[in-house]
Motif scaffolding. Sequence first.
Motif, short mmCIF file in Angstrom:
data_model
loop_
_atom_site.label_atom_id
_atom_site.label_comp_id
_atom_site.label_asym_id
_atom_site.label_seq_id
_atom_site.Cartn_x
_atom_site.Cartn_y
_atom_site.Cartn_z
N GLN A 252 0.83 -1.21 0.00
CA GLN A 252 0.00 0.00 0.00
C GLN A 252 0.86 1.26 0.00
OE1 GLN A 252 -2.64 -0.09 3.35
NE2 GLN A 252 -3.78 -1.87 2.59
N ILE A 253 1.93 1.26 0.79
CA ILE A 253 2.81 2.43 0.87
C ILE A 253 3.53 2.65 -0.46
CG2 ILE A 253 4.88 3.33 2.01
CD1 ILE A 253 3.82 1.88 4.58
N ILE A 254 3.98 1.56 -1.08
CA ILE A 254 4.63 1.68 -2.39
C ILE A 254 3.63 2.20 -3.43
CG2 ILE A 254 5.65 0.34 -4.28
CD1 ILE A 254 6.92 -1.45 -2.07
N THR A 255 2.40 1.72 -3.34
CA THR A 255 1.36 2.19 -4.26
C THR A 255 1.06 3.67 -4.04
OG1 THR A 255 0.42 -0.03 -4.27
CG2 THR A 255 -0.97 1.73 -5.09
N GLY A 256 1.07 4.11 -2.79
CA GLY A 256 0.90 5.54 -2.49
C GLY A 256 2.00 6.38 -3.13
N PHE A 257 3.22 5.87 -3.07
CA PHE A 257 4.36 6.55 -3.71
C PHE A 257 4.16 6.63 -5.22
CE2 PHE A 257 8.42 6.04 -5.96
CZ PHE A 257 9.09 7.17 -5.52
N LEU A 258 3.82 5.48 -5.83
CA LEU A 258 3.64 5.44 -7.29
C LEU A 258 2.47 6.30 -7.75
CD1 LEU A 258 4.37 1.67 -7.97
CD2 LEU A 258 5.87 3.63 -8.41
N GLY A 259 1.38 6.28 -6.99
CA GLY A 259 0.22 7.11 -7.34
C GLY A 259 0.54 8.59 -7.28
N SER A 260 1.24 8.99 -6.24
CA SER A 260 1.63 10.39 -6.13
C SER A 260 2.63 10.78 -7.21
CB SER A 260 2.24 10.66 -4.75
OG SER A 260 1.25 10.55 -3.77
N CYS A 261 3.53 9.86 -7.52
CA CYS A 261 4.49 10.11 -8.59
C CYS A 261 3.76 10.29 -9.93
CB CYS A 261 5.49 8.97 -8.68
SG CYS A 261 6.82 9.24 -9.84
N GLY A 262 2.76 9.45 -10.17
CA GLY A 262 1.98 9.56 -11.40
C GLY A 262 1.25 10.88 -11.50
N PHE A 263 0.64 11.33 -10.41
CA PHE A 263 -0.04 12.62 -10.43
C PHE A 263 0.96 13.76 -10.58
CE2 PHE A 263 -3.87 10.51 -9.10
CZ PHE A 263 -4.86 11.32 -9.62
N ALA A 264 2.12 13.63 -9.99
CA ALA A 264 3.15 14.67 -10.13
C ALA A 264 3.58 14.79 -11.59
CB ALA A 264 4.34 14.36 -9.24
N VAL A 265 3.75 13.65 -12.26
CA VAL A 265 4.11 13.69 -13.69
C VAL A 265 2.96 14.30 -14.49
CG1 VAL A 265 4.55 12.23 -15.71
CG2 VAL A 265 5.76 11.80 -13.56
N LEU A 266 1.73 13.94 -14.13
CA LEU A 266 0.56 14.50 -14.80
C LEU A 266 0.49 16.02 -14.64
CD1 LEU A 266 -2.12 13.74 -16.30
CD2 LEU A 266 -3.19 13.73 -14.05
N PHE A 267 0.90 16.52 -13.47
CA PHE A 267 0.91 17.95 -13.20
C PHE A 267 2.18 18.62 -13.71
CE2 PHE A 267 -1.85 17.02 -9.26
CZ PHE A 267 -2.99 17.05 -10.03
N ASN A 268 3.02 17.88 -14.46
CA ASN A 268 4.23 18.40 -15.09
C ASN A 268 5.28 18.84 -14.08
OD1 ASN A 268 5.63 18.72 -17.45
ND2 ASN A 268 4.96 20.83 -17.78
N ILE A 269 5.41 18.10 -13.00
CA ILE A 269 6.44 18.36 -11.99
C ILE A 269 7.66 17.55 -12.37
CG2 ILE A 269 7.01 18.20 -9.55
CD1 ILE A 269 3.98 18.37 -8.99
N ARG A 270 8.84 18.16 -12.32
CA ARG A 270 10.07 17.50 -12.76
C ARG A 270 11.18 17.65 -11.71
NH1 ARG A 270 7.17 15.24 -15.92
NH2 ARG A 270 6.74 15.95 -18.00
N GLY A 271 12.22 16.84 -11.85
CA GLY A 271 13.44 16.95 -11.07
C GLY A 271 13.26 16.71 -9.58
N LYS A 272 13.90 17.57 -8.78
CA LYS A 272 13.84 17.46 -7.32
C LYS A 272 12.40 17.57 -6.83
CE LYS A 272 18.26 19.74 -6.60
NZ LYS A 272 18.91 20.94 -6.05
N ARG A 273 11.63 18.39 -7.51
CA ARG A 273 10.25 18.58 -7.11
C ARG A 273 9.44 17.30 -7.29
NH1 ARG A 273 12.18 23.09 -9.66
NH2 ARG A 273 12.10 24.98 -8.40
N LEU A 274 9.73 16.55 -8.34
CA LEU A 274 9.05 15.26 -8.57
C LEU A 274 9.35 14.30 -7.44
CD1 LEU A 274 7.40 13.32 -10.36
CD2 LEU A 274 9.52 12.77 -11.53
N ALA A 275 10.60 14.22 -7.05
CA ALA A 275 10.99 13.33 -5.95
C ALA A 275 10.31 13.75 -4.65
CB ALA A 275 12.51 13.34 -5.78
N GLY A 276 10.28 15.05 -4.37
CA GLY A 276 9.62 15.54 -3.16
C GLY A 276 8.14 15.26 -3.14
N ALA A 277 7.50 15.41 -4.30
CA ALA A 277 6.06 15.15 -4.39
C ALA A 277 5.76 13.67 -4.21
CB ALA A 277 5.54 15.64 -5.74
N ALA A 278 6.54 12.81 -4.83
CA ALA A 278 6.31 11.37 -4.73
C ALA A 278 6.60 10.87 -3.31
CB ALA A 278 7.16 10.63 -5.75
#
Length: 166
Positions: free
Chosen positions: A8-34
Amino acid sequence: MIKTEILQIITGFLGSCGFAVLFNIRGKRLAGAAIGGLLSWALFVLLGYWIASEPLRYFIVSVTMSAYSEILARLLRTPTTTFIMTALVPLIPGGSLYYTMAHALSGEWTDFSGRAIYTAQLAVALALGIVLTAAVMRFFVRPIHRKRESKNDKSTDKTVSADGNQ
């Protein structure tokens, strides 16, 4: 049981990472968001061992992740919403909302009303956590920031008169 929670925790990470990519977040910001999504769901699961009330857990995680987002936003010089929206993605009460609508469409009005109230409690807990943290940050952090700016302005604010003297 632990394997399910880790998944579940890994899925939370991947889901947040997917939304971050969808919102066009890149680099350090992508890692922080995920990582925010990972932390939010990990905290929610961890609090489940001590707190039975889901709305209370939602509120605590919302406050914590809002503070995380405020700090990360200042460190990376990015709007707070960049991190708060992606960090709280795992907490969106989609299942509860689905069952609320399913009861409404099938005409089960007593089940619908109970589920609707519960879904509203979860949504309000998330919103209150965000608003409370933002208010506290504005109340305590902005005055400190303004004092620092005013000190810098006084030391660099030297006016030159028309004849060239200071």
